[in-house]
Enzyme design. Structure first.
Site, PDB file in Angstrom:
ATOM      1  N   ASP A   9      27.033  39.091  31.421  1.00  0.00           N
ATOM      2  CA  ASP A   9      28.256  38.957  32.220  1.00  0.00           C
ATOM      3  C   ASP A   9      28.174  37.707  33.080  1.00  0.00           C
ATOM      4  O   ASP A   9      27.108  37.148  33.259  1.00  0.00           O
ATOM      5  CB  ASP A   9      28.354  40.149  33.191  1.00  0.00           C
ATOM      6  CG  ASP A   9      28.629  41.444  32.475  1.00  0.00           C
ATOM      7  OD1 ASP A   9      28.906  41.399  31.269  1.00  0.00           O
ATOM      8  OD2 ASP A   9      28.555  42.489  33.141  1.00  0.00           O
ATOM      9  N   LYS A  18      32.441  39.451  32.486  1.00  0.00           N
ATOM     10  CA  LYS A  18      33.854  39.471  32.833  1.00  0.00           C
ATOM     11  C   LYS A  18      33.969  38.976  34.253  1.00  0.00           C
ATOM     12  O   LYS A  18      33.105  39.246  35.061  1.00  0.00           O
ATOM     13  CB  LYS A  18      34.415  40.890  32.787  1.00  0.00           C
ATOM     14  CG  LYS A  18      34.053  41.594  31.496  1.00  0.00           C
ATOM     15  CD  LYS A  18      34.489  43.021  31.569  1.00  0.00           C
ATOM     16  CE  LYS A  18      34.386  43.599  30.185  1.00  0.00           C
ATOM     17  NZ  LYS A  18      34.445  45.049  30.226  1.00  0.00           N
ATOM     18  N   MET A  50      35.208  46.940  43.417  1.00  0.00           N
ATOM     19  CA  MET A  50      36.399  46.407  42.738  1.00  0.00           C
ATOM     20  C   MET A  50      37.674  46.639  43.546  1.00  0.00           C
ATOM     21  O   MET A  50      38.711  47.021  42.997  1.00  0.00           O
ATOM     22  CB  MET A  50      36.559  47.063  41.354  1.00  0.00           C
ATOM     23  CG  MET A  50      35.391  46.772  40.436  1.00  0.00           C
ATOM     24  SD  MET A  50      35.587  47.512  38.825  1.00  0.00           S
ATOM     25  CE  MET A  50      35.121  49.191  39.170  1.00  0.00           C
TER      26      MET A  50
HETATM   27  N1  SAH Z   1      27.568  47.601  37.609  1.00  0.00           N
HETATM   28  C1  SAH Z   1      27.839  46.862  38.800  1.00  0.00           C
HETATM   29  C2  SAH Z   1      29.281  46.998  39.249  1.00  0.00           C
HETATM   30  C3  SAH Z   1      30.259  46.375  38.299  1.00  0.00           C
HETATM   31  S1  SAH Z   1      31.914  46.464  38.853  1.00  0.00           S
HETATM   32  C4  SAH Z   1      26.864  47.288  39.905  1.00  0.00           C
HETATM   33  O1  SAH Z   1      26.161  48.283  39.736  1.00  0.00           O
HETATM   34  O2  SAH Z   1      26.761  46.596  40.908  1.00  0.00           O
HETATM   35  C5  SAH Z   1      32.113  44.929  39.695  1.00  0.00           C
HETATM   36  C6  SAH Z   1      32.196  45.149  41.191  1.00  0.00           C
HETATM   37  O3  SAH Z   1      30.893  45.268  41.721  1.00  0.00           O
HETATM   38  C7  SAH Z   1      32.822  44.010  41.955  1.00  0.00           C
HETATM   39  O4  SAH Z   1      34.240  44.087  41.946  1.00  0.00           O
HETATM   40  C8  SAH Z   1      32.294  44.262  43.340  1.00  0.00           C
HETATM   41  O5  SAH Z   1      32.995  45.276  43.997  1.00  0.00           O
HETATM   42  C9  SAH Z   1      30.898  44.788  43.035  1.00  0.00           C
HETATM   43  N2  SAH Z   1      29.872  43.730  43.151  1.00  0.00           N
HETATM   44  C10 SAH Z   1      29.111  43.230  42.179  1.00  0.00           C
HETATM   45  N3  SAH Z   1      28.237  42.325  42.674  1.00  0.00           N
HETATM   46  C11 SAH Z   1      28.459  42.260  44.000  1.00  0.00           C
HETATM   47  C12 SAH Z   1      27.886  41.533  45.077  1.00  0.00           C
HETATM   48  N4  SAH Z   1      26.891  40.673  44.881  1.00  0.00           N
HETATM   49  N5  SAH Z   1      28.372  41.745  46.313  1.00  0.00           N
HETATM   50  C13 SAH Z   1      29.364  42.610  46.548  1.00  0.00           C
HETATM   51  N6  SAH Z   1      29.941  43.329  45.569  1.00  0.00           N
HETATM   52  C14 SAH Z   1      29.491  43.170  44.315  1.00  0.00           C
END
Ligand code: SAH
Length: 460
Positions: free
Chosen positions: A36, A58, A166
């Protein structure tokens, strides 16, 4: 020939060091990596030189590939008897559609494993100093998607802390849903943007006015929201926000981690040697060596790549002891199935020589697989102890332009050599006035001055 296999690997939330050891090892071994956008780019540098690396999405609405296309590609690559790593941000099974990818593998009869990752849902609160649960505040936490199709309210579970992922484009609806569910307008809420990265931002406020707060702050993705009384702890426990953020352009950034959060933008890149004849000769003669000494993780990586290209593996090292310069190199070695026999407490050539002094090195044959232009300190020190030292150049360094960095979120720049000062000015222009320029010694200070940089010598 083994069957292909898919590993759904969690890459962690952003700080590259938050990958698991298992995930790290698999990235090193992968034939194909499908990743990703949100994964730390540094992790891809661990891949084998010939690994196929494919970006599949994505980024918010900008999808590079549809989910069906991703699933099909995973199955196709595994069908070619490859080790396929599907590298996903955070944890693969939390809001990452990892479940669907696993289902696709199961349905196609493709072997798969899931390697959990540190999810942003928990890591971003940690780096913001906000524990999601706390005995004095709440015994439970709910993790909720803020991404809901038009009109529908967001269902708010009954929990003391709620974490939304998200949700940046949907903050108004999230807050409306919380208020409808009975949360007080005075409840504290925090947004953690780019959690765990050097340019992390934490914005706090109250439900009643947070829509305006977020707008004013210009919040962007990725971000999470944390709602509940625990947010009050942010000010007291904000350990990460207080660390100086230091840009390092030279090699071995790990040496400076005690100074703050290191932002590494290298100006050199390691590449394999064009002429491998000397190394190949050493590889053929490995049995005759008593010690192998690795002075960098790159040395380990390029040595093992060449070993494999020669049709050999870790067993070729069975008669030698292995020493490394420090823990990063030791970790890299573990990914090739070798535990170092010697890791010095002081991570330097001098520290390593101190350890060797405690052993009888007379007439011992020592091989040093290292950079083509490595310093001679180790070689000379070992030779002075009576060892017979052979150097095997395993890689060389070439100059590259440093990758982009958000200088607004940098507090200091550490110039480790004159060439780093030259590269900085060429790429970024002047050092902005809010950034303190530092260097390691008088020669670099003089070089930096030639480029118009007034750098202070760092007292470590
Ligand atoms: N599988 C991922 C989440 C994927 S959905 C996990 O476990 O972290 C994508 C969402 O994750 C983003 O819209 C945001 O809300 C969050 N996200 C991912 N990386 C982030 C980061 N470094 N800081 C804050 N939010 C994050």
């Amino acid at each position: 020939m083994p069957k292909g296999k898919v590993y759904l690997v969690g890459a962690g939330p952003g700080d590259a060091e938050l990958i698991t050891l298992k995930g790290y090892g698999l990235i090193c071994q992968a034939d194909v990596i499908l990743h990703d956008h949100l994964i730390p780019a540094e992790l891809l540098h661990l891949a084998k030189a010939e690994a196929e690396i494919i970006t599949v999405g994505k980024f918010a609405s900008r999808h590079t590939m549809s989910q069906d296309q991703i699933n099909a590609l995973l199955i196709e690559k595994a069908g070619m008897r490859r080790i396929v790593v599907r590298l996903k941000g955070g944890d693969p099974f939390l809001f990452g559609r990892g479940g669907e990818e696993a289902e696709a593998c199961a349905q196609a009869g493709v072997d798969f494993e899931v390697v959990p990752g540190v999810t942003s849902a928990l890591a971003a609160p940690s780096y913001a100093g906000i524990p999601p649960t706390h005995r004095d505040f709440t015994p439970n936490v709910a993790i909720v998607t803020g991404h809901r199709k038009a009109q529908k309210d967001i269902e708010i579970p009954n929990a003391g802390t709620i974490i939304f992922l998200m949700g940046v484009g949907n903050i108004q609806k999230i807050i409306g849903s919380l208020l409808k569910a009975g949360w007080s307008p005075q409840t504290k809420i925090a947004a953690v943007e780019r959690g765990t990265l050097y340019n992390q931002r934490v914005v706090t406020g109250f439900l009643e006015s947070f829509v305006q707060t977020v707008k004013k702050a210009g919040l962007s993705t990725p971000a999470i929201f944390i709602v509940g009384k625990v947010v009050e702890l942010h000010e007291k426990l904000n350990w990460f926000g207080g660390k100086p953020r230091i840009l390092v352009l030279g090699t071995h950034p790990e040496k400076y981690t005690h100074l703050g959060t290191i932002v590494h933008r290298p100006i050199v890149k390691c590449v394999p040697l064009e002429d491998t004849s000397k190394l190949d000769g050493m590889i053929k003669a490995l049995e005759g060596f008593n010690w192998l000494v690795f002075t960098s993780a790159n040395g380990v990586r390029f040595f093992f790549e060449r070993l494999r290209q020669s049709g050999l593996d870790a067993r070729a090292l069975c008669s030698a002891k292995v020493a490394v310069i420090g823990r990063t190199t030791a970790r890299r070695l573990t990914s090739f199935g070798i535990l170092a026999d010697l890791v010095p407490d002081t991570e330097s050539s001098a520290g390593l020589l101190e350890e060797f002094k405690k052993r009888d090195m007379r007439d011992k044959k020592v091989l040093l697989p290292q950079a083509a232009a490595a310093s001679r300190e180790l070689r000379e020190g070992l030779a002075a102890m009576g060892a017979m030292v052979e150097e095997a150049p395993v890689y060389q360094t070439v100059e590259v332009e440093p990758a982009d960095v958000d200088l607004e979120h940098i507090d200091k720049i550490l110039f480790t050599s004159g060439s780093t000062a030259r590269a900085f000015v060429k790429r970024f222009g002047r050092v902005p006035s809010h950034i303190k320029a530092c260097c390691l010694g008088a020669p670099t200070q003089a070089e930096a001055a030639k480029h118009g940089i007034d750098a202070e010598i760092l007292s470590q």
